[in-house]
Design a protein around this motif. Structure first.
Motif, short mmCIF file in Angstrom:
data_model
loop_
_atom_site.label_atom_id
_atom_site.label_comp_id
_atom_site.label_asym_id
_atom_site.label_seq_id
_atom_site.Cartn_x
_atom_site.Cartn_y
_atom_site.Cartn_z
N GLY A 265 0.81 -1.21 0.00
CA GLY A 265 0.00 0.00 0.00
C GLY A 265 0.84 1.25 0.00
O GLY A 265 2.05 1.18 -0.16
N ASN A 266 0.24 2.35 0.32
CA ASN A 266 -1.17 2.63 0.29
C ASN A 266 -1.39 4.12 0.00
O ASN A 266 -2.21 4.76 0.64
CB ASN A 266 -1.87 2.17 1.58
N LEU A 267 -0.66 4.65 -1.00
CA LEU A 267 -0.87 6.06 -1.36
C LEU A 267 -2.26 6.23 -1.98
O LEU A 267 -2.71 5.37 -2.74
CB LEU A 267 0.21 6.51 -2.34
N HIS A 268 -2.90 7.33 -1.65
CA HIS A 268 -4.27 7.54 -2.12
C HIS A 268 -4.30 7.63 -3.65
O HIS A 268 -3.62 8.47 -4.24
CB HIS A 268 -4.85 8.82 -1.52
N SER A 301 2.99 0.68 -2.81
CA SER A 301 1.98 0.65 -3.88
C SER A 301 0.97 1.77 -3.66
O SER A 301 1.08 2.56 -2.72
CB SER A 301 1.27 -0.70 -3.87
N SER A 302 0.00 1.81 -4.55
CA SER A 302 -1.15 2.69 -4.33
C SER A 302 -2.14 1.92 -3.46
O SER A 302 -2.12 0.70 -3.43
CB SER A 302 -1.77 3.07 -5.67
N GLY A 303 -3.01 2.64 -2.77
CA GLY A 303 -3.97 1.99 -1.88
C GLY A 303 -4.99 1.17 -2.65
O GLY A 303 -5.52 0.18 -2.15
N CYS A 304 -5.29 1.63 -3.86
CA CYS A 304 -6.29 0.94 -4.67
C CYS A 304 -5.91 1.14 -6.14
O CYS A 304 -4.91 1.79 -6.44
CB CYS A 304 -7.68 1.51 -4.35
N ASP A 305 -6.71 0.58 -7.03
CA ASP A 305 -6.39 0.64 -8.46
C ASP A 305 -6.32 2.09 -8.94
O ASP A 305 -7.18 2.91 -8.62
CB ASP A 305 -7.49 -0.10 -9.24
N LEU A 306 -5.28 2.40 -9.72
CA LEU A 306 -5.10 3.78 -10.19
C LEU A 306 -6.06 4.08 -11.34
O LEU A 306 -6.19 3.29 -12.27
CB LEU A 306 -3.65 4.00 -10.62
N PRO A 307 -6.73 5.22 -11.27
CA PRO A 307 -7.67 5.60 -12.34
C PRO A 307 -6.94 5.87 -13.65
O PRO A 307 -5.75 6.19 -13.65
CB PRO A 307 -8.31 6.89 -11.82
N PRO A 308 -7.68 5.77 -14.77
CA PRO A 308 -7.07 5.94 -16.10
C PRO A 308 -6.32 7.26 -16.25
O PRO A 308 -5.30 7.32 -16.93
CB PRO A 308 -8.28 5.93 -17.04
#
Lengths: 325, 210
Positions: A265-268, A301-308
């Protein structure tokens, strides 16, 4: 190799952003084509991989593959992620008429098997993940999240049966992708975030355990949102890694969790990765790395899937900082 | 009786809640009294339990359903007696986005707090929001977006409300995983709520401030 051993295998921090969609704009293809055509998908993943140089690669996240393979109607817009539009599982007898789909020939599962094959061919030495949605999330797509919430209390046997059936789907799909070339599996279980610890332990945990026990390769469990109340349960699933979203206090979680359980994780994904400048992303990344410096069991990582629309240079900045420290 | 009604809502027993309301009405209890002393405080207690992480989404959904079962009996009577709702809220998930569970909870909890809610559903195009606000004279517009690709629809709605000169008459609240306080400010919405309970608190605040 166990995930923890891989994480500790090099002196620098491992970094694997949850980045699939941002690569699509680099190829000029539509989202829809990229989710339907494995060659196009791999081309876009590879272009992105070359630009950001992470330690691992993941396919493009698609939470509708399993439901579609089960015959559920989905909506696939040209430029957005697809979604399930129907929730056909209404009764135990509906459940009896369902069979676990064969990943080789059901819906778009073959697309992702081919993606796993192609990624292995072009990146043989890189850690290659594959996704499948978790049993509670799939049951939620099949039944509807509100009806499933009621079933937990009012018809727990049916709820459990739907979740256990879904676990078989998750297992078969993960096994097929791992057999086609992926080296680790990621179970995406976003809907579980709505559960109390008790309900998670009663309904989700047993199903997740069955999956991790029947798959020899490392499994990572990802649940979106604030999962602090579920950490104890997530720890007990047999997953070798937990991917935690930005609301979770990662250093605090690391203190509570075993040192051989890998935290990711876990960058917004939006407030940091989309909205901030490259310099600010560097700063946020540095401060997360420094807060996690005492914990070797960590993948940045990023906290969740990165937007397009995530700027590629922001993802690159995240990777660079991990390498430089 | 009142305590039993509250307990039925708090424990999510919809049949019981309905039955207690029916009985209370048969005994001549005022609908407004049952609303203000029964359903509303029960949902406030549910909110408290959610805040304290004793209740999670499934438990809130069960309670909201029980509250609605009681409210369904009261509503026609309340309308007859010209009971003034706290405010009228037009609510929906924006175009391109099918996520509706959070929005549904917000709607139910707002109703449980005495608001009247006009739920436009999911995948709502900007003009539909604008027209609903115009036609209903709603005090509050609530929009939800779970995707960063769809949240831009919110900005479009704000722009259209301005163009048509109705922006000053309505307060705009936004929510959903894709939005934040910052984003709300950026698109000139009046408030961001991170969950249903905050949505109620902010809706009250925005109604009072008018």
């Amino acid at each position: 190799m166990k995930l923890i051993d891989w994480v500790k295998s090099s002196p620098s921090r491992k970094v694997i952003p949850l980045a699939g969609y941002p690569g699509i704009k680099l190829t000029g293809s539509s989202v829809r084509e990229t989710l339907e055509n494995p060659e196009l998908q791999v081309r876009s993943l590879k272009v992105l991989f070359d630009r950001i140089q992470p330690d691992g690669i993941l396919p493009i996240m698609d939470l509708t593959v399993e439901a579609q393979a089960l015959g559920v109607k989905i909506q696939m817009p040209d430029q957005e992620a697809p979604s399930v539009v129907d929730h056909p599982l209404k009764s135990p007898s509906d459940l009896q008429s369902l069979t676990v789909p064969d990943p080789i020939k059901s819906g778009r599962m073959p697309v992702y098997l081919r993606v796993a094959e192609l990624l292995k061919a072009i990146l043989p030495d890189v850690a290659r993940g594959c996704y499948a949605i978790g049993p509670f999330t799939l049951a939620g797509e099949m039944v509807g999240v509100e009806p499933l919430s009621f079933l937990l209390y009012e018809n727990p046997e049916f709820a459990r049966a739907a979740i256990e059936f879904s676990a078989q789907v998750t297992t078969a799909y993960l096994k097929a992708q791992l057999g086609s070339g992926a080296t680790f599996g990621v179970i995406l279980e976003p809907t579980a975030v709505i559960l109390s610890p008790k309900m998670f332990n009663d309904f989700c945990l047993p199903a997740l355990k069955i999956i991790t026990q029947s798959i020899p390769q490392p499994i990572v469990l990802h649940i979106c949102g604030d999962t602090e109340h579920l950490l104890e349960g997530m720890k007990n699933t047999g997953a070798q890694g937990l991917s935690l979203d930005s609301p979770v206090d990662l250093p605090a979680a690391a203190k509570k969790l075993p040192s051989d359980l890998v935290l990711i994780g876990n960058l917004h994904p939006v407030e940091v990765m989309v909205e901030l400048s490259q310099g600010e992303v560097r700063e946020k990344t540095r401060s997360l790395l420094s807060a996690m410096s005492g914990f070797p069991n960590f993948i940045l990582s990023s906290g969740c899937d990165l937007p397009p629309e995530t700027p590629i240079e922001n993802i690159h900045a995240l990777v660079q900082i991990a390498r430089s420290i | 009786m009142l305590e039993e009604l509250r307990n039925a809502v708090i424990s999510g027993a919809d049949k019981k809640a309905e039955e207690f309301v029916r009985q209370a009405l048969a005994e001549g209890k005022e609908p407004i009294f049952l609303m203000n002393e029964g359903l509303i405080p029960a949902m406030e207690e549910v909110g408290e339990r959610f805040n304290h992480k004793e209740y999670f989404v499934p438990e809130v959904l069960l309670s909201a359903r029980a509250m609605k079962a009681g409210l369904a009996l009261l509503r026609p009577l309340l309308t007859e007696q010209k009971f003034q709702p706290v405010g009228l809220v037009v609510l929906g998930t924006v175009q391109g986005d099918l996520h509706d569970i959070g929005k549904n909870i917000v709607g139910m909890v707002l109703e449980g707090a005495g608001f009247q809610v006009q739920d436009l559903g999911a995948d709502v195009p900007p003009d539909k929001f604008v027209n609903a606000v115009k036609e209903s004279g709603a005090q509050i517009l609530g929009m939800s977006a779970l995707l960063t690709t769809t949240r831009t629809v919110m900005a479009t709605v704000v722009k259209k409300l301005k163009e048509q000169g109705i922006r000053p008459g309505v307060r705009i609240m936004v929510g959903g995983a894709a939005v934040s306080d910052d984003y709300a400010r950026k698109i000139e919405a009046d408030a961001f709520a991170k969950d249903a309970l905050e949505a109620v608190a902010k809706a009250r605040e925005l109604t009072v401030r008018r």
